[in-house]
Write a protein that holds these residues in place. Structure first.
Motif, short mmCIF file in Angstrom:
data_model
loop_
_atom_site.label_atom_id
_atom_site.label_comp_id
_atom_site.label_asym_id
_atom_site.label_seq_id
_atom_site.Cartn_x
_atom_site.Cartn_y
_atom_site.Cartn_z
N SER A 116 0.84 -1.39 0.14
CA SER A 116 0.02 0.04 0.13
C SER A 116 0.83 1.14 0.06
CB SER A 116 -0.88 0.18 1.07
OG SER A 116 -0.32 -0.29 2.57
N PRO A 118 0.81 5.04 1.17
CA PRO A 118 0.17 5.73 1.97
C PRO A 118 -0.36 7.02 1.27
CG PRO A 118 2.22 5.38 3.14
CD PRO A 118 2.18 4.77 1.56
N ASN A 123 -6.82 2.35 -0.84
CA ASN A 123 -6.18 1.57 0.30
C ASN A 123 -7.24 0.95 1.22
OD1 ASN A 123 -3.70 1.79 -0.41
ND2 ASN A 123 -3.10 3.10 1.03
N GLU A 135 -6.31 2.13 8.78
CA GLU A 135 -5.61 1.67 7.49
C GLU A 135 -4.54 0.84 7.53
OE1 GLU A 135 -5.98 4.72 4.59
OE2 GLU A 135 -4.05 4.20 3.63
N ASN A 137 -1.03 -1.33 7.14
CA ASN A 137 0.02 -1.09 6.13
C ASN A 137 -0.08 -2.67 5.45
OD1 ASN A 137 2.02 0.01 4.66
ND2 ASN A 137 3.26 -1.28 5.77
N ARG A 357 0.77 10.07 -2.70
CA ARG A 357 0.56 10.72 -1.21
C ARG A 357 0.02 12.19 -1.53
NH1 ARG A 357 5.68 10.29 0.62
NH2 ARG A 357 5.98 12.37 0.34
#
Ligand code: NAI
Ligand code: MG
Length: 395
Positions: A116, A118, A123, A135, A137, A357
């Motif tokens: 994933s 961030p 996600n 969430e 990782n 991101r």
């Protein structure tokens, strides 16, 4: 002369749109390579009766490194109908050129990292007991045996009598013995110890090299006692050489259930062909889906890198292109890693991570829009704009 030659095989549909984007990124990061075009896909089935022409096989044999987009494939009858009239009735039978490539060059190790990024709105998010959200990782790398198992290609509808006779030697065949030939279909799940050892060893070596704590064998040994059982046996053997890495075992069905419960607990997973296909798509779904799912098909001599998505024909003709190039670009990063250019691979992944991101440039899938010609008006970036953003970070 460039240090590497890459056989670039765009294939069909969106394969032709995303592959050049990955090449732009590889150039920008300073990869010393030249690219030769390889024909593959539907067009060559129709015009030559062979979706994987011999000249492409020769190029791969010569250069040993391939970057592949996607192909279109269709069911047997439809394929036969689209063949050029003069080629019909000449014994041409459609086969998947990807499966063909894997078998010709024994690309038996398929690697599918699912990590994933961030800030990726796609996600997986999980509800916590107090009603909040978290969430996890996900950092899972799936090793899928790529040439055997249920995809080994040994199958029949109406199997020959000798096959039925042979099956008749098994006590469990009794209930099927009197079923009419055309009402029986058989697909063989064939494992060899050698191929099991190669995929399991590749998984452990990867885990060791990249500091992953565990390898999970994901099969179904309680039911598929012979084939899954062999994979587990071999895993226990190989594990003896990697005492610092834990060996876990899960059943494919249970693993699918646990997938959304604790995906962060899994790191390297290894499975046969079909279960590897399933589990890698499942993990890909947690980290952004087809727009993010990259893969490598690796043999002793030849390696081919490709996004796991297909040719998505309904998006192939849109101008400008709207599909997400990240899966293809990350496949390019895997190619870099494979040839020892780890630092360049890491730069590409870091650039992708930053663009994701920052969230300023997102293709329609990342905005959860239904795909179509209007997505750019609704704020989605085009394929090219997303690549441009990545190039901007790399510059
Ligand atoms: P697909 O992967 O081509 O597309 C399914 C859906 O996923 C698309 O309609 C689109 O909504 C989404 N999608 C796929 N790639 C995307 C991207 N880069 N960015 C954003 N969204 C994306 O699978 P489908 O529709 O089942 O098959 C289409 C053709 O591709 C068929 O002929 C199939 O046989 C072939 N195929 C080829 C594969 C390969 O070349 N490795 C793998 C899977 C399918
Ligand atoms: Mg698949």
């Amino acid at each position: 002369m460039a240090k590497h030659t890459v056989v670039a095989m765009p294939g069909d549909g969106i394969g032709q749109l995303v592959l050049p984007e990955a090449v732009r990124v590889l150039c920008q990061v300073g990869f010393d390579a030249e690219y030769v075009h390889g024909d593959i896909g539907w067009e060559f089935w129709i015009t030559e009766g062979n979706p994987l022409p011999e000249r492409t096989v020769d190029l791969l044999r010569e250069h040993q490194l391939g970057l592949f987009g996607a192909i279109t494939s269709k069911p047997k009858k439809e394929a036969a109908m689209e063949l050029r009239p003069e080629l019909r009735g000449k014994g041409h039978e459609y086969f998947s050129p990807i499966v063909g490539m894997r078998q010709i060059f024994n690309l038996d190790v398929c690697v599918r990292p699912c990590r994933s990024f961030p800030g990726n709105p796609l996600n997986f998010v999980r509800q916590t007991p107090d009603g909040g959200h978290e969430e996890p990782n996900v950092d899972a790398v799936i090793f899928r045996q790529n040439t055997e198992g249920l995809y080994c290609g040994i199958e029949w509808t109406d199997p020959p009598q000798v096959v039925r006779n042979a099956l008749g030697m098994h006590p469990k065949y009794k209930p099927f013995a009197d079923v009419l030939g055309e009402d029986v279909a058989i697909s063989v799940r064939l494992f060899t110890r050698n191929a099991c050892r190669r995929i399991v060893r590749a998984a452990f070596e990867y885990a060791k090299r990249h500091g992953y704590p565990s390898v999970t064998v994901c099969e179904k040994p309680n039911v598929l006692r012979e084939t899954s059982g062999m994979m587990e046996d071999v895993a226990r053997d190989v594990h003896a050489n990697f005492p610092d890495i834990k060996l876990w075992s899960t059943n494919i069905d249970a693993q699918m259930m646990w997938l959304t419960k604790n995906p962060e607990d899994y790191s390297v997973l290894v499975a046969g062909n079909l279960f590897g296909d399933i589990i890698s798509d499942a993990f890909a779904g947690l980290v952004g889906g087809l727009g993010f799912a990259c893969s490598g098909n690796i043999g002793d001599d030849v390696a081919v890198f490709e996004p796991t998505h297909g040719s998505a024909p309904k998006y192939a003709e849109l101008d400008p292109p709207i599909v997400n190039p990240i899966a293809m670009i990350l496949s390019g990063a895997m190619l870099l890693e494979h040839v020892g250019e780890s630092e360049k691979a890491e730069r590409v992944r870091t650039a992708v991570a930053r663009v994701v991101r920052e969230g300023k440039v997102r293709t329609y899938d990342m905005l959860r829009l239904p795909g179509g010609p209007d997505v750019t008006r609704r704020g989605a970036a085009t394929t090219t704009q997303l690549t441009d953003a990545i190039l901007g970070v790399l510059a």
